[in-house]
Design an enzyme around this catalytic site. Structure first.
Site, PDB file in Angstrom:
ATOM      1  CG  ASP A 173      40.245-102.801  -4.524  1.00  0.00           C
ATOM      2  OD1 ASP A 173      41.348-103.009  -4.043  1.00  0.00           O
ATOM      3  OD2 ASP A 173      40.065-102.606  -5.755  1.00  0.00           O
ATOM      4  CE  LYS A 198      41.226-106.851 -18.528  1.00  0.00           C
ATOM      5  NZ  LYS A 198      41.894-106.488 -19.751  1.00  0.00           N
ATOM      6  CB  SER A 199      45.416-105.894 -10.543  1.00  0.00           C
ATOM      7  OG  SER A 199      46.307-105.184  -9.686  1.00  0.00           O
ATOM      8  CG  ASP A 226      39.806-103.358 -20.674  1.00  0.00           C
ATOM      9  OD1 ASP A 226      40.145-102.217 -21.079  1.00  0.00           O
ATOM     10  OD2 ASP A 226      39.862-104.379 -21.390  1.00  0.00           O
ATOM     11  N   GLY A 252      35.098-100.412  -7.454  1.00  0.00           N
ATOM     12  CA  GLY A 252      35.075-101.785  -7.952  1.00  0.00           C
ATOM     13  C   GLY A 252      34.867-102.798  -6.832  1.00  0.00           C
ATOM     14  CD  GLU A 253      30.343-105.983  -7.190  1.00  0.00           C
ATOM     15  OE1 GLU A 253      30.610-107.043  -7.799  1.00  0.00           O
ATOM     16  OE2 GLU A 253      29.206-105.483  -7.135  1.00  0.00           O
ATOM     17  CG  HIS A 311      41.160 -98.372 -13.382  1.00  0.00           C
ATOM     18  ND1 HIS A 311      42.311 -99.013 -13.748  1.00  0.00           N
ATOM     19  CD2 HIS A 311      41.258 -98.178 -12.040  1.00  0.00           C
ATOM     20  CE1 HIS A 311      43.084 -99.192 -12.680  1.00  0.00           C
ATOM     21  NE2 HIS A 311      42.461 -98.704 -11.633  1.00  0.00           N
TER      22      HIS A 311
HETATM   23  P1  AMP Z   1      42.981 -98.527  -8.024  1.00  0.00           P
HETATM   24  O1  AMP Z   1      43.479 -97.670  -9.118  1.00  0.00           O
HETATM   25  O2  AMP Z   1      43.588 -99.890  -7.983  1.00  0.00           O
HETATM   26  O3  AMP Z   1      42.976 -97.824  -6.681  1.00  0.00           O
HETATM   27  O4  AMP Z   1      41.447 -98.807  -8.341  1.00  0.00           O
HETATM   28  C1  AMP Z   1      40.542 -97.755  -8.563  1.00  0.00           C
HETATM   29  C2  AMP Z   1      39.149 -98.318  -8.607  1.00  0.00           C
HETATM   30  O5  AMP Z   1      39.044 -99.273  -9.668  1.00  0.00           O
HETATM   31  C3  AMP Z   1      38.760 -99.047  -7.315  1.00  0.00           C
HETATM   32  O6  AMP Z   1      37.410 -98.748  -7.005  1.00  0.00           O
HETATM   33  C4  AMP Z   1      38.931-100.496  -7.696  1.00  0.00           C
HETATM   34  O7  AMP Z   1      38.115-101.376  -6.959  1.00  0.00           O
HETATM   35  C5  AMP Z   1      38.517-100.469  -9.157  1.00  0.00           C
HETATM   36  N1  AMP Z   1      39.078-101.625  -9.852  1.00  0.00           N
HETATM   37  C6  AMP Z   1      40.387-102.009  -9.906  1.00  0.00           C
HETATM   38  N2  AMP Z   1      40.517-103.160 -10.600  1.00  0.00           N
HETATM   39  C7  AMP Z   1      39.274-103.529 -10.993  1.00  0.00           C
HETATM   40  C8  AMP Z   1      38.745-104.627 -11.737  1.00  0.00           C
HETATM   41  N3  AMP Z   1      39.520-105.591 -12.207  1.00  0.00           N
HETATM   42  N4  AMP Z   1      37.412-104.676 -11.954  1.00  0.00           N
HETATM   43  C9  AMP Z   1      36.598-103.700 -11.466  1.00  0.00           C
HETATM   44  N5  AMP Z   1      37.034-102.636 -10.755  1.00  0.00           N
HETATM   45  C10 AMP Z   1      38.356-102.546 -10.520  1.00  0.00           C
END
Ligand code: AMP
Length: 284
Positions: free
Chosen positions: A150, A184-185, A35, A147-148, A37
């Site tokens: 990161d 969320k991660s 959610d 996303g904030e 992403h």
């Molecule tokens: P990633 O797939 O982990 O590289 O993340 C891709 C994008 O989604 C990055 O800009 C992250 O900061 C953002 N993102 C990941 N998790 C979250 C979250 N829980 N809330 C908001 N944005 C997120």
């Protein structure tokens, strides 16, 4: 919504859209979408005519002992998330599409990458900045959404865009959390039931810090100690860093006088999780 694997195909779409005068957004991701992403894609599709989501587990941003090989992947699930959030196209390249074997160019952002995840994950931001620059050159978006969660990455990308004159607006989006507060991660899938419970200490410690700040505490050591105590109550947790930094230049501060970013990284077992919040100070 189409899924393409080559740069050439992306460029064909972009050309068509540009001919029609449409605005284009990019949401870079490593897939296994949740959610968090989804909120980026939804916002991007509200603010732009077309949205490209890149799904690429970028090998160059992983260290030798990190989780590149085990990073979770599920393209079919990701397609559904993208479609439901209003994406127009998924770009899902193979590493060989993105990198020449004899490549010799990297994008380095200095200074801002010295602390936090930059210090703990050598080479990480070089990998991030290089791949994001490539995606910017491939997609040439009007806006890109990050996303904030990161927070350091967002600051680094904003600085890179300014310094290298990319004509792209960088939009930061708030952290999306589980009901119980865990950010969320994609990496949350690694957590055992017990670890998942322990992982709540990240958000709990930050809430404790926020309360101390709201009550008027301005000494960073005291705030850090409060966070540390909360995390150390858990048995499977190991603190990687707790930092309180100026939200613009990401330099550590001792006394909190301006808006600061409070950022933490914690190993829960083998899984490294990050979380943060920004504490806004009224400028005098
Ligand atoms: P990633 O797939 O982990 O590289 O993340 C891709 C994008 O989604 C990055 O800009 C992250 O900061 C953002 N993102 C990941 N998790 C979250 C979250 N829980 N809330 C908001 N944005 C997120």
């Amino acid at each position: 919504m189409d899924t393409v694997k080559t740069i050439k195909e992306v460029r064909e779409y972009i050309k068509q859209w540009r001919r029609q005068g449409l605005s284009v957004a990019l949401v870079p991701t490593m897939g296994y979408l949740h959610d968090g992403h989804k909120s980026l894609v939804e916002r991007a599709s509200k603010e732009n005519h077309r949205v490209i989501v890149s799904i690429f587990v970028n090998p160059t941003q992983f260290g030798p002992n990190e989780d590149l090989d085990t990073y979770p992947r599920d393209l079919e699930h990701d397609k559904k998330v993208c479609e439901s959030a209003g994406a127009s196209l998924i770009f899902n390249p193979e590493p060989s599409e993105m990198y020449f074997d004899d490549r010799c160019t990297n994008v380095e952002v200095e200074g801002l990458t010295n602390g936090l995840c930059g210090a703990k994950r050598p080479g990480h931001f070089s990998g991030v900045c290089t791949v994001v620059s490539k995606l910017f050159n491939i997609v040439t978006p009007d806006r890109a959404y990050f996303g904030e969660k990161d927070a350091q990455q967002l600051a680094v990308i904003k600085r890179m865009v300014r310094d290298l004159s990319f004509d792209i607006e960088i939009v930061g989006c708030p952290i999306v959390r589980e009901k119980d507060g865990l950010a969320k991660s994609s990496r949350n899938i690694y957590l055992s039931k017990e670890e998942r419970q322990e992982a709540l200490s990240l958000n709990r410690s930050l809430r404790r810090a926020k309360k101390r700040l709201k009550d008027g505490e301005r000494d960073t050591n005291i705030i850090k100690k409060a966070i540390e105590e909360e995390i150390n109550k858990e048995t499977l947790s190991k603190i990687d860093y707790i930092e309180i930094i100026n939200s613009e230049d990401l330099k550590p501060v001792e006394k909190i006088e301006k808006t600061v970013l409070i950022a933490i990284a914690v190993f829960i077992g083998k899984t490294r999780l990050i979380d943060n919040f920004t504490f806004e100070m009224e400028e005098k």
